[in-house]
Design an enzyme around this catalytic site. Structure first.
Site, PDB file in Angstrom:
ATOM      1  N   LYS A 125     -70.192 -27.720 -10.105  1.00 48.72           N
ATOM      2  CA  LYS A 125     -70.168 -26.483 -11.481  1.00 48.72           C
ATOM      3  C   LYS A 125     -71.077 -24.748 -11.525  1.00 48.72           C
ATOM      4  O   LYS A 125     -71.879 -24.925 -10.508  1.00 48.72           O
ATOM      5  CB  LYS A 125     -71.217 -27.179 -12.471  1.00 48.72           C
ATOM      6  CG  LYS A 125     -70.824 -25.784 -14.335  1.00 48.72           C
ATOM      7  CD  LYS A 125     -69.233 -26.920 -15.115  1.00 48.72           C
ATOM      8  CE  LYS A 125     -68.883 -26.008 -15.742  1.00 48.72           C
ATOM      9  NZ  LYS A 125     -67.863 -27.079 -16.986  1.00 48.72           N
ATOM     10  N   ASP A 165     -63.821 -22.070 -17.593  1.00 49.11           N
ATOM     11  CA  ASP A 165     -64.618 -22.705 -18.267  1.00 49.11           C
ATOM     12  C   ASP A 165     -65.289 -22.083 -19.768  1.00 49.11           C
ATOM     13  O   ASP A 165     -64.738 -21.322 -19.569  1.00 49.11           O
ATOM     14  CB  ASP A 165     -66.170 -24.183 -18.035  1.00 49.11           C
ATOM     15  CG  ASP A 165     -66.851 -24.455 -18.903  1.00 49.11           C
ATOM     16  OD1 ASP A 165     -66.729 -25.252 -18.881  1.00 49.11           O
ATOM     17  OD2 ASP A 165     -68.141 -24.398 -19.668  1.00 49.11           O
TER      18      ASP A 165
END
Ligand code: NDP
Length: 445
Positions: A125, A165
């Site tokens: 991430k 995201d």
């Protein structure tokens, strides 16, 4: 203190300042205890310690100029947590709340989610504490270019493949990919997913997380003999995941009666999703504008979960820790029988324990929101094969993947003799078992 508790205590000591990471690690570790009871040799091999330590954390500065020529500096991160199952894969988040602890929690969750998709991808991430709200297009472009100037050194189609995201949608992915290409002087389309259709994106990627969430919920309903027709649904958020979750829920006969954004929420028995798309997706505006433009419905400031709404299902699709114990109690009081997470960790561990106690069906994000990353992996496949599947082809594969994830959860419930509604432990056990097996098989990984 047993092995698992010792590792957790040690983690709390080392990473005490990262509450979200500790929360995620505790939830996963507690529920994979049966794996370690069946394999006492894993303690000697330090399997848990290897599982919770990121392979690599990259932190960098992102200097950029605003439209007035003033210089700003933000922090950028990429947490490459696990490459056991394949190239690192996970989104980029641009939001002022981003910090290292949040990046680590998201990357950690991503490992098991990706394992559940059955596709060969590791977990990562990244993102920045940059706030895209209120910034002009050229400011977003300059920020993305500066961010990629550093990130480019650490990614590649077979190394690490970021996606979007929160705060990173098609516009940002386009700017990031454009900069990557300029630096590398090579197409390498498979380096990012969530791309526009004209330069290597996949049909149905935009819809995939929200649609996948509903496909998963429908499987849960089928297994529990719950008819989706007419069920009243709360969908929190009004971003990428929320909008397409609401769309698919409505297509399947549910009635979405409330949606939200970071400032407030709307309640409307005749929800106009096209108007929400116009306000949030196109104009990047606020939901407070909705009632005046729809000429029906009402807007209230604050969290939708503080309202006393009657609904049988809830799809939290905004951000982490939106629902604590007191909000969970409100949901159950309002008649909620199924909660499936579109966002990552929108429920606290106390809220989840309460659902279990009350017999509410609950799907953790790592299973129910995996449709996004799964379709990202389908985008990588299309890039490698240099072809494009139709919307229907991708949507069909997405449905198959969500069914397969649900099936793995059901198998884990049977294999480990879990409570038939315990999708949390089931998803953690099914995902972790794969990662651990591969990690041990590859030696000192
Ligand atoms: P977006 O940025 O598109 O949308 C986020 C939504 O949440 C917006 O409506 C935003 O409101 C709202 N929001 C942000 N912060 C808060 C807050 N503190 N309280 C209430 N609402 C808030 O993000 P996505 O839809 O892409 O992501 C949403 C969640 O889903 C995240 O947890 C993400 O990690 C997860 N996820 C996303 C995937 C994807 O494919 N995009 C895949 C898997 C998981 P506002 O418009 O006012 O900012």
């Amino acid at each position: 203190m047993d092995y698992l508790e010792r590792v957790l205590a040690d983690l709390k000591e080392k990473d005490g300042a990262q509450p979200e990471f500790l929360q995620a690690a505790e939830e996963v570790l507690q529920s994979i205890r049966p794996i370690f009871e069946a394999h006492p040799e894993y303690e000697e091999q330090a399997v848990l310690e290897r599982l919770i330590e990121p392979e690599r954390i990259i932190q960098f500065k992102v200097p950029w100029r605003d439209d007035q020529g003033k210089m700003h500096v933000n922090r950028g991160w990429r947490v490459q947590f696990s490459s056991v199952l394949g190239p690192y894969k996970g989104g980029l988040r641009f939001h002022p709340s981003v910090n290292l602890g949040i990046m680590k929690f998201l990357a950690f969750e991503q490992i098991f989610k990706n394992a559940l998709t059955t596709l060969p991808i590791g977990g990562a991430k990244g993102g920045s504490d940059f706030d895209p709200k209120g910034k002009s297009d050229p400011e977003i472009l300059r920020f993305c270019q500066s961010f990629m100037l550093e990130l480019e050194k650490h990614i590649g189609p077979d190394v690490d493949v970021p996606a979007g995201d929160m705060g990173v949608g098609a516009r940002e992915i386009g700017y990031l990919y454009g900069q990557y290409r300029r630096i590398r002087g090579a197409s390498e389309r498979g380096v990012l997913t969530g791309k526009g259709l004209s330069y290597g994106g996949s049909l149905a990627r935009k819809e995939a997380t929200g649609y996948g969430l509903i496909y998963f919920a429908l499987e849960m309903m089928k297994r529990s003999h719950l008819d989706p027709q007419g069920l009243r649904a709360i969908v929190s958020g009004s971003g990428n995941v929320a909008i397409y979750a609401a769309e698919k829920a409505m297509q399947q006969g549910m009635r979405v009666i409330a949606m939200s954004d970071s400032k407030g929420y709307i309640v409307d028995e005749a929800l106009d999703l096209d108007l929400i798309k116009q306000i949030k997706e196109k104009e990047r505006g606020a939901l407070s504008e909705y009632p005046a433009r729809a000429k029906h419905g009402a807007y209230y400031p604050g969290s939708v979960y503080d309202a006393d709404l009657a609904a049988e299902v809830a799809f939290p699709c905004a951000t982490q820790n939106e629902i604590d114990l007191s909000r969970a109690k409100k949901l159950v009081l309002g008649g909620c029988r199924l909660i499936a997470e579109g966002a990552n960790m929108p429920n606290t561990n106390e809220a989840i324990a309460y659902y279990r106690e009350q017999g509410v069906l609950f799907a953790p994000g790592k299973a129910s929101n995996a449709g996004g990353v799964a379709t990202s992996a389908l985008e990588m496949s299309q890039n490698s094969m240099r072809l494009s599947w139709t919307f229907e082809e991708v949507d069909e594969k997405l449905q198959d993947i969500m069914k397969a994830i649900h099936e793995q959860c059901v198998q884990a419930i049977e294999q480990y003799h879990l409570d038939p509604k315990d999708y949390v432990s089931a998803a953690n056990l099914a995902g972790a078992a794969k990662v651990i097996e591969a990690m041990v098989a590859m030696g000192d990984y």
